[in-house]
Design a protein around this motif. Sequence first.
Motif, mmCIF file in Angstrom:
data_model
loop_
_atom_site.group_PDB
_atom_site.id
_atom_site.type_symbol
_atom_site.label_atom_id
_atom_site.label_comp_id
_atom_site.label_asym_id
_atom_site.label_seq_id
_atom_site.Cartn_x
_atom_site.Cartn_y
_atom_site.Cartn_z
ATOM 1 N N UNK A 64 6.476 7.123 28.511
ATOM 2 C CA UNK A 64 7.878 7.355 28.198
ATOM 3 C C UNK A 64 8.547 6.066 27.759
ATOM 4 N N UNK A 65 9.509 6.229 26.875
ATOM 5 C CA UNK A 65 10.312 5.103 26.430
ATOM 6 C C UNK A 65 11.670 5.661 26.028
ATOM 7 N N UNK A 66 12.556 4.811 25.600
ATOM 8 C CA UNK A 66 13.905 5.282 25.279
ATOM 9 C C UNK A 66 13.896 6.289 24.125
ATOM 10 N N UNK A 67 12.983 6.143 23.171
ATOM 11 C CA UNK A 67 12.907 7.101 22.065
ATOM 12 C C UNK A 67 12.458 8.475 22.556
ATOM 13 N N UNK A 68 11.508 8.502 23.491
ATOM 14 C CA UNK A 68 11.051 9.777 24.049
ATOM 15 C C UNK A 68 12.201 10.478 24.753
ATOM 16 N N UNK A 69 12.909 9.745 25.597
ATOM 17 C CA UNK A 69 14.034 10.324 26.335
ATOM 18 C C UNK A 69 15.107 10.814 25.366
ATOM 19 N N UNK A 70 15.422 10.033 24.352
ATOM 20 C CA UNK A 70 16.436 10.430 23.372
ATOM 21 C C UNK A 70 15.997 11.679 22.615
ATOM 22 N N UNK A 71 14.740 11.744 22.211
ATOM 23 C CA UNK A 71 14.233 12.919 21.502
ATOM 24 C C UNK A 71 14.292 14.155 22.390
ATOM 25 N N UNK A 72 13.963 13.998 23.676
ATOM 26 C CA UNK A 72 14.057 15.124 24.613
ATOM 27 C C UNK A 72 15.507 15.597 24.697
ATOM 28 N N UNK A 73 16.439 14.660 24.862
ATOM 29 C CA UNK A 73 17.857 15.024 24.966
ATOM 30 C C UNK A 73 18.339 15.750 23.706
ATOM 31 N N UNK A 74 17.971 15.221 22.546
ATOM 32 C CA UNK A 74 18.400 15.851 21.297
ATOM 33 C C UNK A 74 17.828 17.267 21.168
ATOM 34 N N UNK A 75 16.567 17.425 21.513
ATOM 35 C CA UNK A 75 15.951 18.752 21.445
ATOM 36 C C UNK A 75 16.616 19.696 22.456
ATOM 37 N N UNK A 76 16.792 19.224 23.685
ATOM 38 C CA UNK A 76 17.429 20.057 24.709
ATOM 39 C C UNK A 76 18.793 20.541 24.227
ATOM 40 N N UNK A 77 19.580 19.640 23.686
ATOM 41 C CA UNK A 77 20.907 20.001 23.206
ATOM 42 C C UNK A 77 20.812 21.031 22.082
ATOM 43 N N UNK A 78 19.855 20.880 21.190
ATOM 44 C CA UNK A 78 19.739 21.776 20.039
ATOM 45 C C UNK A 78 19.344 23.201 20.422
ATOM 46 N N UNK A 79 18.676 23.348 21.576
ATOM 47 C CA UNK A 79 18.246 24.688 22.000
ATOM 48 C C UNK A 79 19.062 25.228 23.173
ATOM 49 N N UNK A 80 20.149 24.535 23.523
ATOM 50 C CA UNK A 80 21.039 25.027 24.566
ATOM 51 C C UNK A 80 20.602 24.749 25.989
ATOM 52 N N UNK A 81 19.708 23.782 26.168
ATOM 53 C CA UNK A 81 19.307 23.378 27.517
ATOM 54 C C UNK A 81 20.169 22.193 27.952
ATOM 55 N N UNK A 82 20.312 21.960 29.262
ATOM 56 C CA UNK A 82 21.030 20.768 29.710
ATOM 57 C C UNK A 82 20.342 19.517 29.148
ATOM 58 N N UNK A 83 21.099 18.684 28.471
ATOM 59 C CA UNK A 83 20.550 17.501 27.805
ATOM 60 C C UNK A 83 20.455 16.334 28.778
ATOM 61 N N UNK A 84 19.490 16.422 29.708
ATOM 62 C CA UNK A 84 19.329 15.383 30.721
ATOM 63 C C UNK A 84 18.167 14.438 30.427
ATOM 64 N N UNK A 85 17.369 14.753 29.393
ATOM 65 C CA UNK A 85 16.261 13.884 29.029
ATOM 66 C C UNK A 85 15.051 13.993 29.932
ATOM 67 N N UNK A 86 15.060 14.975 30.835
ATOM 68 C CA UNK A 86 13.953 15.149 31.769
ATOM 69 C C UNK A 86 13.048 16.296 31.335
ATOM 70 N N UNK A 87 11.791 16.209 31.715
ATOM 71 C CA UNK A 87 10.840 17.273 31.424
ATOM 72 C C UNK A 87 10.888 18.272 32.565
ATOM 73 N N UNK A 88 11.189 19.522 32.230
ATOM 74 C CA UNK A 88 11.168 20.588 33.223
ATOM 75 C C UNK A 88 10.474 21.799 32.612
ATOM 76 N N UNK A 89 10.331 22.845 33.403
ATOM 77 C CA UNK A 89 9.617 24.036 32.950
ATOM 78 C C UNK A 89 10.312 24.669 31.746
#
Length: 108
Positions: A64-89
């Motif tokens: 993990x790095x800041x780019x991974x966390x940022x990409x997770x947050x951006x994806x989460x936001x785009x699909x309506x998930x809480x944009x916390x940058x964490x990996x969950x089910x």
Amino acid sequence: AAPSEDFLSMVNKAIGTGTAPKPTAATNSADEVEQISQANDLVQSVQVKLREKGYDPGSIDGRTNSKTVQAIKEYQQSVGLPADGLIDVALMERLGVVGKRLQFPGSR
């Protein structure tokens, strides 16, 4: 099978610190080495899926790095998930990571 909460907690702790534990027999038990290896595999699978969907997770290396966390947050936001940058089910299901080749410690 989905990963256990303890396993995801370990993965997200690594995300929170921006580091990934290293699976070495010198400093970890065999079970810990397996869990760390699986955590790195999970992060790498998430990175691959994010890249396939047009997000930039940085290097596809299971760390993990800041780019991974940022990409997770951006994806989460785009699909309506809480944009916390964490990996969950929920994130894993949306990305199509659950049910792939990974075998998660603590899952049945």
